[in-house]
Scaffold this motif. Structure first.
Motif, PDB file in Angstrom:
ATOM      1  N   ASP A 136     -27.769  -7.886  42.943  1.00 55.92           N
ATOM      2  CA  ASP A 136     -26.693  -8.344  42.062  1.00 55.92           C
ATOM      3  C   ASP A 136     -27.269  -8.303  40.651  1.00 55.92           C
ATOM      4  N   THR A 137     -26.863  -7.306  39.889  1.00 50.35           N
ATOM      5  CA  THR A 137     -27.471  -7.082  38.563  1.00 50.35           C
ATOM      6  C   THR A 137     -27.007  -8.111  37.533  1.00 50.35           C
ATOM      7  N   THR A 138     -25.944  -8.855  37.855  1.00 51.81           N
ATOM      8  CA  THR A 138     -25.378  -9.850  36.930  1.00 51.81           C
ATOM      9  C   THR A 138     -25.044 -11.094  37.738  1.00 51.81           C
ATOM     10  N   VAL A 139     -26.067 -11.782  38.202  1.00 56.56           N
ATOM     11  CA  VAL A 139     -25.840 -12.788  39.246  1.00 56.56           C
ATOM     12  C   VAL A 139     -25.001 -13.965  38.752  1.00 56.56           C
ATOM     13  N   GLY A 140     -25.102 -14.318  37.460  1.00 49.51           N
ATOM     14  CA  GLY A 140     -24.252 -15.369  36.886  1.00 49.51           C
ATOM     15  C   GLY A 140     -24.320 -16.656  37.686  1.00 49.51           C
ATOM     16  N   ALA A 141     -23.164 -17.226  38.023  1.00 44.35           N
ATOM     17  CA  ALA A 141     -23.126 -18.469  38.801  1.00 44.35           C
ATOM     18  C   ALA A 141     -23.175 -18.191  40.298  1.00 44.35           C
ATOM     19  N   ALA A 142     -23.437 -16.929  40.652  1.00 44.81           N
ATOM     20  CA  ALA A 142     -23.704 -16.519  42.033  1.00 44.81           C
ATOM     21  C   ALA A 142     -22.492 -16.607  42.958  1.00 44.81           C
ATOM     22  N   GLY A 143     -21.294 -16.524  42.402  1.00 44.57           N
ATOM     23  CA  GLY A 143     -20.098 -16.510  43.248  1.00 44.57           C
ATOM     24  C   GLY A 143     -20.093 -15.292  44.160  1.00 44.57           C
ATOM     25  N   HIS A 144     -20.304 -14.112  43.584  1.00 39.94           N
ATOM     26  CA  HIS A 144     -20.354 -12.906  44.414  1.00 39.94           C
ATOM     27  C   HIS A 144     -21.584 -12.944  45.323  1.00 39.94           C
ATOM     28  N   ALA A 145     -22.723 -13.360  44.752  1.00 43.04           N
ATOM     29  CA  ALA A 145     -23.979 -13.341  45.522  1.00 43.04           C
ATOM     30  C   ALA A 145     -23.857 -14.233  46.756  1.00 43.04           C
ATOM     31  N   PHE A 184     -30.334 -10.465  39.055  1.00 43.92           N
ATOM     32  CA  PHE A 184     -30.781 -10.381  37.662  1.00 43.92           C
ATOM     33  C   PHE A 184     -29.825 -11.171  36.787  1.00 43.92           C
ATOM     34  N   ASP A 185     -30.334 -11.788  35.748  1.00 45.75           N
ATOM     35  CA  ASP A 185     -29.476 -12.260  34.659  1.00 45.75           C
ATOM     36  C   ASP A 185     -30.311 -12.417  33.409  1.00 45.75           C
ATOM     37  N   ARG A 186     -29.739 -12.091  32.258  1.00 45.14           N
ATOM     38  CA  ARG A 186     -30.456 -12.287  30.991  1.00 45.14           C
ATOM     39  C   ARG A 186     -30.356 -13.732  30.533  1.00 45.14           C
ATOM     40  N   ASP A 231     -29.691 -20.034  31.684  1.00 45.27           N
ATOM     41  CA  ASP A 231     -28.780 -21.065  32.212  1.00 45.27           C
ATOM     42  C   ASP A 231     -28.088 -20.575  33.475  1.00 45.27           C
ATOM     43  N   ALA A 232     -27.698 -19.299  33.477  1.00 43.04           N
ATOM     44  CA  ALA A 232     -27.022 -18.736  34.655  1.00 43.04           C
ATOM     45  C   ALA A 232     -27.965 -18.760  35.851  1.00 43.04           C
ATOM     46  N   LEU A 233     -29.236 -18.473  35.591  1.00 43.91           N
ATOM     47  CA  LEU A 233     -30.196 -18.432  36.712  1.00 43.91           C
ATOM     48  C   LEU A 233     -30.403 -19.810  37.327  1.00 43.91           C
ATOM     49  N   TYR A 240     -22.508  -4.648  39.894  1.00 46.12           N
ATOM     50  CA  TYR A 240     -22.435  -4.989  38.472  1.00 46.12           C
ATOM     51  C   TYR A 240     -21.115  -5.720  38.252  1.00 46.12           C
ATOM     52  N   ASP A 241     -21.193  -6.920  37.670  1.00 48.71           N
ATOM     53  CA  ASP A 241     -19.980  -7.646  37.262  1.00 48.71           C
ATOM     54  C   ASP A 241     -20.191  -7.913  35.770  1.00 48.71           C
ATOM     55  N   LEU A 242     -19.697  -6.990  34.959  1.00 51.55           N
ATOM     56  CA  LEU A 242     -20.150  -6.905  33.565  1.00 51.55           C
ATOM     57  C   LEU A 242     -19.532  -7.987  32.677  1.00 51.55           C
ATOM     58  N   GLY A 243     -20.086  -8.096  31.482  1.00 56.68           N
ATOM     59  CA  GLY A 243     -19.479  -8.951  30.459  1.00 56.68           C
ATOM     60  C   GLY A 243     -19.969 -10.376  30.491  1.00 56.68           C
ATOM     61  N   VAL A 244     -19.090 -11.260  30.020  1.00 52.21           N
ATOM     62  CA  VAL A 244     -19.457 -12.647  29.802  1.00 52.21           C
ATOM     63  C   VAL A 244     -18.879 -13.479  30.946  1.00 52.21           C
ATOM     64  N   LEU A 257     -18.527 -19.540  32.324  1.00 51.21           N
ATOM     65  CA  LEU A 257     -19.459 -20.633  31.996  1.00 51.21           C
ATOM     66  C   LEU A 257     -20.016 -20.459  30.594  1.00 51.21           C
ATOM     67  N   GLN A 258     -20.325 -19.212  30.228  1.00 51.44           N
ATOM     68  CA  GLN A 258     -20.848 -18.962  28.881  1.00 51.44           C
ATOM     69  C   GLN A 258     -19.768 -19.257  27.840  1.00 51.44           C
ATOM     70  N   LEU A 259     -18.529 -18.865  28.147  1.00 53.59           N
ATOM     71  CA  LEU A 259     -17.431 -19.135  27.211  1.00 53.59           C
ATOM     72  C   LEU A 259     -17.190 -20.634  27.068  1.00 53.59           C
TER      73      LEU A 259
HETATM   74  C1  LIG Z   1     -19.255 -11.871  34.624  1.00 51.23           C
HETATM   75  S1  LIG Z   1     -20.737 -12.754  34.737  1.00 51.23           S
HETATM   76  C2  LIG Z   1     -21.208 -12.560  36.432  1.00 51.23           C
HETATM   77  C3  LIG Z   1     -20.608 -13.584  37.322  1.00 51.23           C
HETATM   78  C4  LIG Z   1     -21.072 -13.501  38.760  1.00 51.23           C
HETATM   79  N1  LIG Z   1     -20.673 -12.269  39.387  1.00 51.23           N
HETATM   80  C5  LIG Z   1     -20.564 -14.690  39.558  1.00 51.23           C
HETATM   81  O1  LIG Z   1     -19.952 -14.482  40.619  1.00 51.23           O
HETATM   82  O2  LIG Z   1     -20.789 -15.829  39.154  1.00 51.23           O
HETATM   83  C6  LIG Z   1     -21.832 -11.656  33.953  1.00 51.23           C
HETATM   84  C7  LIG Z   1     -23.261 -12.156  33.909  1.00 51.23           C
HETATM   85  O3  LIG Z   1     -24.060 -11.040  33.494  1.00 51.23           O
HETATM   86  C8  LIG Z   1     -25.071 -11.500  32.654  1.00 51.23           C
HETATM   87  N2  LIG Z   1     -25.529 -10.376  31.845  1.00 51.23           N
HETATM   88  C9  LIG Z   1     -24.991  -9.877  30.725  1.00 51.23           C
HETATM   89  N3  LIG Z   1     -25.694  -8.819  30.302  1.00 51.23           N
HETATM   90  C10 LIG Z   1     -26.701  -8.644  31.191  1.00 51.23           C
HETATM   91  C11 LIG Z   1     -27.762  -7.707  31.322  1.00 51.23           C
HETATM   92  N4  LIG Z   1     -27.943  -6.731  30.426  1.00 51.23           N
HETATM   93  N5  LIG Z   1     -28.584  -7.809  32.377  1.00 51.23           N
HETATM   94  C12 LIG Z   1     -28.419  -8.805  33.304  1.00 51.23           C
HETATM   95  N6  LIG Z   1     -27.442  -9.732  33.231  1.00 51.23           N
HETATM   96  C13 LIG Z   1     -26.597  -9.639  32.192  1.00 51.23           C
HETATM   97  C14 LIG Z   1     -24.429 -12.616  31.864  1.00 51.23           C
HETATM   98  O4  LIG Z   1     -25.422 -13.499  31.357  1.00 51.23           O
HETATM   99  C15 LIG Z   1     -23.513 -13.265  32.907  1.00 51.23           C
HETATM  100  O5  LIG Z   1     -24.150 -14.352  33.542  1.00 51.23           O
END
Ligand SMILES: C[S@@+](CC[C@H](N)C(=O)[O-])C[C@H]1O[C@@H](n2cnc3c(N)ncnc32)[C@H](O)[C@@H]1O
Length: 333
Positions: A43-52, A68-70, A73-75, A118-122, A125-127
């Motif tokens: 999961d390249t954008t794990v965020g709050a891990a809903g998909h994970a 992965f997450d940049r 706080d999300a991690l 990939y679940d791109l964008g913001v 939680l960040q908003l």
């Molecule tokens: C739309 S959220 C993902 C939500 C996640 N799928 C869930 O179910 O909670 C996108 C996440 O991608 C992260 N993100 C943005 N750019 C990134 C990058 N270049 N590499 C890794 N994570 C990134 C953001 O910090 C954010 O937590």
């Protein structure tokens, strides 16, 4: 109408893992869950891990998740939510542009990569975290960094960019038709907080557009966020790595990649990268035999882009602009 990320997330602080609702989660689970391992789901954008969490729940015990997450706080949230899965979970504070580097040791330890998301964008939680400066609903310094430990903030960008640069950013990443007027107003007053920027934009656009359903500053915020985080460059650098990962080491069965995008430029990168990877021989049709030797690496699993159902977009405004594309390698699944 160009795609636009919706900046009004559902606010539901009482829901356990925060208020981020994962988009198209059943379809993503159907595509990416793995019922026989050992294998890795990335999961390249794990965020709050809903998909994970949904993917791990639907996969067998010998399937691990590399998230992965940049955003640190999300991690923290992801780690908490994925606690029940113990040492099957590997979380990395890194961008998905470093996918190959961080996946290598986990592959050596666990096995091949069977799915990549990939679940791109913001995230919502960040908003919702006003102090991160992603949204004009709370007044805060214009930060907007996905990783607040590094890089230039939006305030620094707005303080130093010239009209031409800002116009380009707003036009390209925000598809903002009043880009030139807004950029000129930004350079005149160099706003440094979210509320100041929203007011500058509202003052720069024609009066008749100020009462539209979305706030006139929505596109400007989206554009600055994409620029500050170099989102398209990082994504463009990452997706080819994902295609390499699912081929190496070649799993006995097909591996899959799914991308949820919320902006037309992200979707364009996905569409072109997948189309190129799905293309075989490109010799002129009148050649008696193939001379290019090119073989397709994947097949497309989605015809065009799939969209969420109306019920989901009604319940989750963030899903409104979502587009899903997926591919699989050419083995058996
Ligand atoms: C739309 S959220 C993902 C939500 C996640 N799928 C869930 O179910 O909670 C996108 C996440 O991608 C992260 N993100 C943005 N750019 C990134 C990058 N270049 N590499 C890794 N994570 C990134 C953001 O910090 C954010 O937590």
């Amino acid at each position: 109408m160009p795609a636009l990320e919706v900046l009004e997330p559902p606010v539901n602080p009482s829901s356990g893992s925060g208020s981020h609702q994962p988009v198209m989660v059943s379809r993503i689970t159907q595509l990416l869950a793995v019922t026989s391992g050992p294998a890795i789901i990335v999961d390249t954008t794990v965020g709050a891990a809903g998909h994970a969490a949904a993917l791990l729940a639907a996969s067998s015990q010998d399937v691990h998740l590399l998230g992965f997450d940049r955003d640190p706080d999300a991690l923290v949230l992801a780690r908490r939510r994925l606690t029940p899965y113990g040492d099957r979970v590997h979380l990395v504070h890194a961008g998905y542009d470093e996918l190959a580097h961080y996946a290598e040791p986990v592959i050596a330890d666990v096995g091949p990569v069977a799915s990549v998301l990939y679940d791109l964008g913001v995230s919502s939680l960040q908003l919702d975290r006003g102090e991160r400066g992603f949204s004009f609903r709370a007044d805060a310094p214009l930060d907007m960094r996905m990783d607040p430990t590094t890089g230039q903030t939006a305030a620094e960008l707005v303080a130093t960019a010239d009209v031409a640069d800002l116009t380009r950013i707003l036009r390209l990443y925000g598809e903002e038709r009043f880009a030139g007027r807004i950029a000129a107003a930004m350079v005149r007053s160099r706003p440094q907080t979210t509320v100041e920027l929203a007011a500058v934009v509202a003052g720069a656009v024609p009066a008749r557009t100020r009462h539209a359903a979305t706030h006139p500053a929505t596109r400007t915020f989206q554009a600055l966020r994409i620029a500050v985080n170099a989102e398209l460059d990082r994504f463009g650098a990452s997706l080819p790595q994902a295609l390499e990962l699912v081929e190496h080491p070649v799993p006995a069965r097909a591996a899959r990649i799914a991308v949820l995008s919320y902006h037309s430029l992200e979707d364009r990168i996905t569409k072109r990268t997948f189309a190129a990877a799905a293309t075989g021989c490109v010799c002129p049709p009148d050649l008696p035999m193939c001379l290019c030797g090119r073989e397709p690496r994947v097949r497309l699993l989605t015809r065009g882009a799939e969209r969420p159902a109306a019920a989901e977009t009604a319940a989750n405004p963030r899903a409104r602009s979502a587009k899903l594309r997926a591919v699989e390698t050419l083995g058996e699944r």
